[in-house]
Design a protein around this motif. Sequence first.
Motif, mmCIF file in Angstrom:
data_model
loop_
_atom_site.group_PDB
_atom_site.id
_atom_site.type_symbol
_atom_site.label_atom_id
_atom_site.label_comp_id
_atom_site.label_asym_id
_atom_site.label_seq_id
_atom_site.Cartn_x
_atom_site.Cartn_y
_atom_site.Cartn_z
ATOM 1 N N ALA A 52 6.857 -7.591 13.386
ATOM 2 C CA ALA A 52 6.054 -6.379 13.194
ATOM 3 C C ALA A 52 4.695 -6.512 13.860
ATOM 4 C CB ALA A 52 5.885 -6.106 11.704
ATOM 5 N N VAL A 53 4.074 -7.682 13.743
ATOM 6 C CA VAL A 53 2.781 -7.908 14.392
ATOM 7 C C VAL A 53 2.920 -7.804 15.907
ATOM 8 C CG1 VAL A 53 1.005 -9.638 14.845
ATOM 9 C CG2 VAL A 53 1.832 -9.293 12.517
ATOM 10 N N HIS A 54 3.982 -8.385 16.440
ATOM 11 C CA HIS A 54 4.206 -8.295 17.892
ATOM 12 C C HIS A 54 4.368 -6.847 18.320
ATOM 13 C CE1 HIS A 54 6.440 -8.464 21.714
ATOM 14 N NE2 HIS A 54 5.786 -9.605 21.906
ATOM 15 N N ARG A 55 5.027 -6.052 17.495
ATOM 16 C CA ARG A 55 5.275 -4.655 17.844
ATOM 17 C C ARG A 55 3.986 -3.844 17.873
ATOM 18 N NH1 ARG A 55 8.444 -3.855 14.114
ATOM 19 N NH2 ARG A 55 7.124 -2.735 12.625
ATOM 20 N N VAL A 56 3.114 -4.031 16.873
ATOM 21 C CA VAL A 56 1.902 -3.208 16.804
ATOM 22 C C VAL A 56 0.756 -3.785 17.632
ATOM 23 C CG1 VAL A 56 2.474 -2.276 14.547
ATOM 24 C CG2 VAL A 56 1.128 -4.379 14.685
ATOM 25 N N LEU A 87 -1.755 -0.342 18.731
ATOM 26 C CA LEU A 87 -2.291 0.154 17.462
ATOM 27 C C LEU A 87 -3.127 -0.888 16.724
ATOM 28 C CD1 LEU A 87 0.786 2.164 16.125
ATOM 29 C CD2 LEU A 87 -1.229 3.017 17.336
ATOM 30 N N PHE A 88 -2.665 -2.132 16.726
ATOM 31 C CA PHE A 88 -3.356 -3.185 15.978
ATOM 32 C C PHE A 88 -4.791 -3.340 16.460
ATOM 33 C CE2 PHE A 88 -4.446 -7.614 15.066
ATOM 34 C CZ PHE A 88 -4.101 -7.712 13.728
ATOM 35 N N TRP A 89 -4.960 -3.396 17.766
ATOM 36 C CA TRP A 89 -6.301 -3.616 18.323
ATOM 37 C C TRP A 89 -7.131 -2.341 18.274
ATOM 38 C CZ3 TRP A 89 -6.684 -8.441 18.010
ATOM 39 C CH2 TRP A 89 -5.610 -9.277 18.329
ATOM 40 N N THR A 90 -6.494 -1.193 18.394
ATOM 41 C CA THR A 90 -7.226 0.063 18.256
ATOM 42 C C THR A 90 -7.767 0.220 16.836
ATOM 43 O OG1 THR A 90 -5.830 1.126 19.925
ATOM 44 C CG2 THR A 90 -7.051 2.572 18.437
ATOM 45 N N ASP A 91 -6.943 -0.097 15.854
ATOM 46 C CA ASP A 91 -7.391 -0.029 14.460
ATOM 47 C C ASP A 91 -8.516 -1.016 14.190
ATOM 48 O OD1 ASP A 91 -5.532 1.922 13.878
ATOM 49 O OD2 ASP A 91 -3.995 0.496 13.280
ATOM 50 N N LYS A 97 -10.673 -2.283 16.358
ATOM 51 C CA LYS A 97 -11.891 -1.830 17.036
ATOM 52 C C LYS A 97 -12.573 -0.718 16.252
ATOM 53 C CE LYS A 97 -13.506 0.159 21.399
ATOM 54 N NZ LYS A 97 -13.099 0.650 22.741
ATOM 55 N N SER A 98 -11.801 0.246 15.763
ATOM 56 C CA SER A 98 -12.385 1.363 15.009
ATOM 57 C C SER A 98 -13.058 0.887 13.730
ATOM 58 C CB SER A 98 -11.297 2.386 14.675
ATOM 59 O OG SER A 98 -10.726 2.925 15.847
ATOM 60 N N SER A 99 -12.375 -0.005 13.007
ATOM 61 C CA SER A 99 -12.929 -0.487 11.739
ATOM 62 C C SER A 99 -14.170 -1.333 11.955
ATOM 63 C CB SER A 99 -11.865 -1.280 10.979
ATOM 64 O OG SER A 99 -10.812 -0.455 10.553
ATOM 65 N N LEU A 100 -14.129 -2.219 12.939
ATOM 66 C CA LEU A 100 -15.289 -3.076 13.185
ATOM 67 C C LEU A 100 -16.484 -2.279 13.688
ATOM 68 C CD1 LEU A 100 -13.742 -6.305 14.775
ATOM 69 C CD2 LEU A 100 -14.587 -5.961 12.455
ATOM 70 N N LYS A 101 -16.229 -1.219 14.425
ATOM 71 C CA LYS A 101 -17.333 -0.362 14.885
ATOM 72 C C LYS A 101 -18.025 0.291 13.694
ATOM 73 C CE LYS A 101 -18.330 3.680 17.757
ATOM 74 N NZ LYS A 101 -17.765 4.726 18.651
ATOM 75 N N ARG A 102 -17.243 0.856 12.786
ATOM 76 C CA ARG A 102 -17.823 1.482 11.598
ATOM 77 C C ARG A 102 -18.554 0.462 10.739
ATOM 78 N NH1 ARG A 102 -11.969 4.074 11.049
ATOM 79 N NH2 ARG A 102 -12.241 5.908 12.395
ATOM 80 N N LEU A 103 -17.945 -0.708 10.575
ATOM 81 C CA LEU A 103 -18.549 -1.744 9.739
ATOM 82 C C LEU A 103 -19.856 -2.244 10.346
ATOM 83 C CD1 LEU A 103 -17.964 -3.575 7.191
ATOM 84 C CD2 LEU A 103 -17.136 -5.263 8.835
ATOM 85 N N SER A 104 -19.870 -2.484 11.640
ATOM 86 C CA SER A 104 -21.068 -3.021 12.290
ATOM 87 C C SER A 104 -22.223 -2.026 12.238
ATOM 88 C CB SER A 104 -20.754 -3.398 13.744
ATOM 89 O OG SER A 104 -20.319 -2.266 14.483
ATOM 90 N N GLY A 120 -7.755 0.403 7.364
ATOM 91 C CA GLY A 120 -7.429 1.060 6.105
ATOM 92 C C GLY A 120 -6.517 2.251 6.300
ATOM 93 N N TYR A 121 -6.760 3.012 7.349
ATOM 94 C CA TYR A 121 -5.892 4.157 7.656
ATOM 95 C C TYR A 121 -4.456 3.710 7.881
ATOM 96 C CZ TYR A 121 -3.542 7.428 10.791
ATOM 97 O OH TYR A 121 -2.615 8.242 11.391
ATOM 98 N N ARG A 122 -4.272 2.626 8.634
ATOM 99 C CA ARG A 122 -2.916 2.178 8.957
ATOM 100 C C ARG A 122 -2.196 1.661 7.716
ATOM 101 N NH1 ARG A 122 -0.988 4.232 13.091
ATOM 102 N NH2 ARG A 122 -2.978 3.742 14.114
ATOM 103 N N ILE A 123 -2.915 0.949 6.875
ATOM 104 C CA ILE A 123 -2.286 0.410 5.662
ATOM 105 C C ILE A 123 -1.773 1.530 4.769
ATOM 106 C CG2 ILE A 123 -2.802 -0.764 3.476
ATOM 107 C CD1 ILE A 123 -4.563 -2.688 5.050
ATOM 108 N N PHE A 124 -2.604 2.550 4.546
ATOM 109 C CA PHE A 124 -2.195 3.623 3.651
ATOM 110 C C PHE A 124 -1.191 4.567 4.310
ATOM 111 C CE2 PHE A 124 -5.631 2.014 1.221
ATOM 112 C CZ PHE A 124 -5.399 2.414 -0.079
ATOM 113 N N LEU A 125 -1.167 4.598 5.639
ATOM 114 C CA LEU A 125 -0.138 5.372 6.317
ATOM 115 C C LEU A 125 1.226 4.694 6.172
ATOM 116 C CD1 LEU A 125 0.631 7.721 8.247
ATOM 117 C CD2 LEU A 125 0.137 6.155 10.144
#
Length: 273
Positions: A54-58, A70-74, A76-83, A222-227
């Motif tokens: 699954a990790v290889h796929r995303v 998706l993994f790296w896009t998610d 990047k988005s989360s770290l941008k908001r957090l930073s 967080g979006y991906r987990i709840f999706l």
Amino acid sequence: MRRVMNIRPGRARWVLALLPFALILLAYMMGSAHRRAENPSDKVLPPISEMASAVHRVAFEEDKRTGQYLFWTDTKSSLKRLSIGLSVSVAFALVLGLLIGLLPVANATFSPLTAVLSMVPPMAILPILFIVFGLDELSKVMLIIIGVTPCLVRDLSFTVSSLPREQLVKAQSLGASTWQTLIRVALPQAMPRLIESLRLSLGPAFLFLISAEAISADSGLGYRIFLLRRYLAMDTILPYVIWITLLAFLLDFALAQISRRAFPWAHNAERTS
């Protein structure tokens, strides 16, 4: 008779540190194997091989709909908001914490307000943030700022107000102005504590981030987990949770190293213990 409290791990420290993780991994593998033996289609405890797939796929295969990894896009988005949220929080904490801790007038004016704000549950005002700031990035960043800043301000102000009075008097006796005392006396001694407080705030900051992304976002960890929760895709959810934990640990480790290198005098007690 040698007491247990006086035994130092020495070179075995790393072995002892890795032992709990190895036991958790072993328990998980045994639990996964047991559930799969009873139900081959079980999704609650997927085998490690399925999580790796699954990790290889995303992470290493483009999404057919968006063309993104998706993994790296998610991430990047989360770290941008957090930073952004943590940077603004640190800036506010640095200014207000120093002023409240050093200036009696600022303490009398802002200390009660800061104390009250630090008691407000950030998650309780999340709907208000979405109403006021909309469903875009600002509301997610504001949740982190509101959740983290008051505690950082209070902790830093306590640190500055606890500085030995003799230091402040000596600085003034040598001709230092209020600004010079703030910058040359209070600031250097407050910085290690600010970094320490920021390390302690990483957990709540990630909590606020994941909660906001779960409610309103189109990318993010967080979006991906709840999706994926809708499809019981535990083979992807668990690696995401592990990845969030690893990111928090790496940020905590980086802040610790920055503190030790920039302010070694503040960590002398650690070296002697």
